[in-house]
Each structure stands twice: as C-alpha cells, then as structure tokens.
Design an enzyme around this catalytic site. Structure first.
Site, PDB file in Angstrom:
ATOM      1  N   ASN A  82       0.936  -1.030  -0.101  1.00 27.20           N
ATOM      2  CA  ASN A  82       0.186   0.036   0.015  1.00 27.20           C
ATOM      3  C   ASN A  82       0.946   1.324   0.042  1.00 27.20           C
ATOM      4  O   ASN A  82       0.536   2.377  -0.592  1.00 27.20           O
ATOM      5  CB  ASN A  82      -1.053   0.041   1.261  1.00 27.20           C
ATOM      6  CG  ASN A  82      -0.190  -0.186   2.618  1.00 27.20           C
ATOM      7  OD1 ASN A  82       0.569  -1.334   2.760  1.00 27.20           O
ATOM      8  ND2 ASN A  82      -0.269   0.975   3.412  1.00 27.20           N
ATOM      9  N   HIS A  83       2.099   1.134   0.735  1.00 26.82           N
ATOM     10  CA  HIS A  83       2.665   2.278   0.496  1.00 26.82           C
ATOM     11  C   HIS A  83       3.281   2.900  -0.914  1.00 26.82           C
ATOM     12  O   HIS A  83       3.283   3.933  -0.989  1.00 26.82           O
ATOM     13  CB  HIS A  83       3.935   2.178   1.550  1.00 26.82           C
ATOM     14  CG  HIS A  83       3.745   2.440   2.850  1.00 26.82           C
ATOM     15  ND1 HIS A  83       4.275   3.722   3.569  1.00 26.82           N
ATOM     16  CD2 HIS A  83       3.191   1.944   3.924  1.00 26.82           C
ATOM     17  CE1 HIS A  83       3.936   3.771   4.834  1.00 26.82           C
ATOM     18  NE2 HIS A  83       3.092   2.692   5.316  1.00 26.82           N
ATOM     19  N   ASP A 178       2.860  -6.391   5.611  1.00 24.11           N
ATOM     20  CA  ASP A 178       2.212  -5.521   5.903  1.00 24.11           C
ATOM     21  C   ASP A 178       2.211  -5.141   7.678  1.00 24.11           C
ATOM     22  O   ASP A 178       2.483  -4.164   8.064  1.00 24.11           O
ATOM     23  CB  ASP A 178       0.600  -5.521   5.530  1.00 24.11           C
ATOM     24  CG  ASP A 178      -0.013  -4.148   5.911  1.00 24.11           C
ATOM     25  OD1 ASP A 178       0.704  -3.066   5.839  1.00 24.11           O
ATOM     26  OD2 ASP A 178      -1.306  -4.021   5.537  1.00 24.11           O
TER      27      ASP A 178
END
Length: 435
Positions: A82-83, A178
């Site tokens: 996601n980053h 994550d």
C-alpha cells in the site's frame, strides 16, 4: 527461500538522513544473506518503498542490490504494497522490464517445484471485486504472496479463510507483508506467516528486525526466523516522583549506551515539567543519533491530550487522521504533495495546481470521496473500542500455533496499512489481475 517485506526504503524517519540510509542498508543485508546462503529465491511481500515517489538514491541502491541477486541467478519475486502503490504503473514493473524482478500475480511463476502467485494490497472498500481465481499449475507446491492485515493475526481486516476457500488453487503457504510483527499460524493445513519489517519503522517495534527463511521438505513447510543487525534503539523509561524533573531524566539517560543510537525516552509518573527539547539535545550530546520524548504523564490542563499525543512519532498522528477522513485519491495526492519534504516550499503551489489539472483532465473519478474509516467500521459492524490503529498495545497476543521454527516472539504490533493513505485501486495497480 527468503521471505522478506516491509523494507520501506526511502523512509527518512525522524527527518534523519542517516535513518533513511538505514532502511536501504537493511535491504542490502537481506540480499547479502541471500547470496551467502545460496537460496533459491528472494520473495518480497510488499512495501519495498516507503512511498510512491522514491528518490534517486533509493532507486539506485535498489537497482544495485537487485543486480547482485540477478548476477547470482537468484530470482527476486515481489508484489506491490500500500505504501508504494500508484494509480498507474508500479516501480516493480520497471524492475521487471529490466529483467531484475518478477511481479507475482494470477499466473504461476515456478521456481524449482514451487509455483508462486501474488496478491497486491487492495483497499478494503474494493475487496468485494476480487475473485481469487488463479491460473492452474503443475508444480508440487503452491505459495501465495500477499500484502494486508490478514487473519488470524492482530488487527486483521482481511480474512485469510475466505481467500483460501474461494481460491481455485490449494496453497501450501501464504507469505504475508504489512504487519511489522513476525508471526506464524496454521489454517486448515496451510501455513500463514508474516516476516515482519527489516528496520524499526516505529518506536513500538522494539524487538529485533529480520526476515523468514522458508524451506519446503517432503511433507512439511519449515519456517525459521533470521534476525538482522540494525541501528540500535535505546528505550529509556523514566518514572518521575513529585519533585523530580530534568536532572532525574538525564541521570537515567546516562545509564544507556547511546552511541549512534535512536533514543526514545518515555516519561511516566508525576514530577516537574520537562521539555522534550532539553531531553533530546542532552541525548544527542551524549552520542545519540537522534532522540525523541514521549511524555505519558497526565497534564492537569488537558489530561486527555497528554494520553493521545506522542512526541516520538508526530507524523504518524497526521497520517492516522488523514486516513480516517475518507478523502478522495486526488485529495490524498494533494496532501502528500503539500506535506512531502521532496517538494520545495516555493514549488508546492505550482505542483498542486499541475496535479489537480492533470487529474481533472485524465481521471475525474479521482475526486470521488472514499469511505471514511468510521463509515467502513459502521458498515462492517465493528464495535466501539475495536482498534485498527497502527500502534497496538505492547502485550498484543501472538498466534498460539507455530511450525518447528526459530521465530523470535514479538511483543508489539505495528502495521503500516494505516500509516500511508491508500490511493484508489485501478485495474493495473492495486486490483492487479483480480479486478
């Protein structure tokens, strides 16, 4: 194979260039271990980079490390976290075009007798669009690499059981990224494991950092924990009595080896007013690279504020609030541009205008607001008090079931899903092949 992830290359933690280099150094140590151990593959479970716009030194450092793996004939298999996820092409796609990496997805990538599949990070609001259907394989084993907060681990919002049940491929193992806390569990005959982060991305990550070494043997999956040598953190806890103040704090700080360390000072009890700047400057004078103060004491004027504010990670508080607001992907892009240190103050206005004009022309849907965290929790029936914050209590429970492993138990939970605002998913990014 080495199972790593959450390397967060490019993270200038505490605004320190040395800390930025530390994250790249940790990734390079993983690569060095892969070369020394003659592994069959390095598998990266997402968040190779800390954000979507890594700087040139971070890219060059990554390329140099990947070339060393390629020269040794060790494949680098990875997914998008996601980053680093963008609305268009991913950095991982660039490395794949250069022949230095393989982006895992619906199609199997076979190494030896193991077929690898990938599932990029997908925002919770878009997961109903996933079908978990993969192309078949004829290898002896199958592994899924995924990025997100999966069950049965703490703060999960993605059901591993659903993925396994709806998938048309029977997976022997699920390698996750994550959650920065390494952990392992078994679900109906499938081993599910987090490798943890390779550097401390938060002051809550007190235990040693590292990665997993995963080996397939006849009839079993062996998962072992390997630690990495990283920059030392000194966690200084000071319990102040009513008449104690800065001198007591200094005395306590002197008891620790601070040479080139990141120092986190936590104040508890009562005592006199202690300014964070005085403590931080003293620690640096004593040899620390950087110091931060987290004052946990009640403040008479605003006790509630004292409990919620940490001087150690102010940026995390901002990211958490932005995440809760349910902003559109365009707003998130503007927020990142305004707050990112990579854009000079004098250029912010022009940069924002150009980005907004481009989005209006090319992607009007980017201005549609996402669901806020409160709305999502309400829709999903999350009860009041249920926490999905990045920083969990230090006594967060570990999974009870583990294979024969040398895994070091972690006592804190830090997930970066919430640390970075999620861009809207698109067919060629976060939903990948599964849209």
């Amino acid at each position: 194979m080495i199972h790593t992830g959450d390397t967060h290359i490019g993270y200038q933690q505490y605004h320190s260039p040395e800390r930025r280099q530390d994250f790249l150094d940790a990734f390079e140590r993983v690569v060095a271990d892969a070369l020394d151990g003659d592994v069959d593959a390095v598998v990266h479970a997402g968040d190779l980079y800390h954000d979507r716009r890594p700087e040139l030194p971070d890219l060059l450092g990554t390329l140099a490390a990947l070339r060393r793996l390629d020269d040794a004939g060790i494949p680098f298999l990875a997914i998008v976290g996601n980053h680093e996820s963008t609305r268009g092409g991913q950095w991982l796609d660039l490395f794949e075009r250069l022949g230095l990496a393989t982006r895992l997805g619906r199609d199997p990538h076979v190494v030896g007798d193991v077929a690898f599949y990938g599932l990029d990070h997908v925002p919770r609001s878009r997961r109903d669009e996933l079908d978990y259907q993969f192309e078949p394989h004829d290898a002896e084993r199958a592994v899924l690499v995924a990025h997100g907060l999966f069950t049965p681990f703490a703060h999960a919002d993605w059901e591993t059981e659903t993925v396994l049940a709806e998938s048309n491929v029977d997976f022997d193992a699920v390698l996750l990224g994550d959650n920065h806390v390494p952990d392992t569990a078994e679900l109906d005959g499938t081993w599910v494991t987090y490798c943890g982060s390779t550097e401390r991305a938060s002051a809550t990550e007190r235990d040693p950092r590292g990665y997993n070494l995963v080996q397939f043997a006849p009839g079993e999956v062996d998962i072992r924990r390997r630690t990495l040598e990283t920059r030392p953190f000194a966690f200084v806890e000071v319990d102040l009595a009513g008449d104690e103040g800065i001198e007591r704090v200094r005395q306590r700080v002197r008891e620790f080896d601070l040479e080139d360390a990141v120092v986190i000072v936590e104040l508890r009890g009562e005592g006199e007013t202690v300014t964070p700047a005085a403590v931080e400057s003293f620690a640096v004078e004593e040899g620390a690279l950087v110091a931060r103060v987290n004052d946990k004491r009640d403040i008479a004027d605003d006790a509630e504020l004292a409990a919620d504010v940490s001087f150690a990670d102010p940026d995390d508080a901002v990211r958490e609030r932005v995440r809760e607001m349910g902003l559109s992907s365009a707003a998130l892009d503007v927020d990142e541009t305004v707050r990112a240190s990579k854009v000079a103050d004098s250029n912010v206005r022009d940069e924002v205008r150009e980005r907004v004009e481009s989005l209006l022309s090319d992607d009007p849907g980017a201005f549609v607001a996402a669901e806020s965290e409160d709305d999502i929790e309400s829709d999903d029936g999350v009860e009041a008090g249920e926490s999905e914050d990045a920083e969990a209590p230090e006594d967060a429970a570990e999974a009870d079931t583990e294979p024969t492993t040398e895994t070091t138990a972690e006592t804190t939970t830090e997930s970066d899903s919430e640390a970075a605002a999620e861009p809207a998913a698109s067919r060629d990014s976060s939903l990948g092949d599964f849209a």
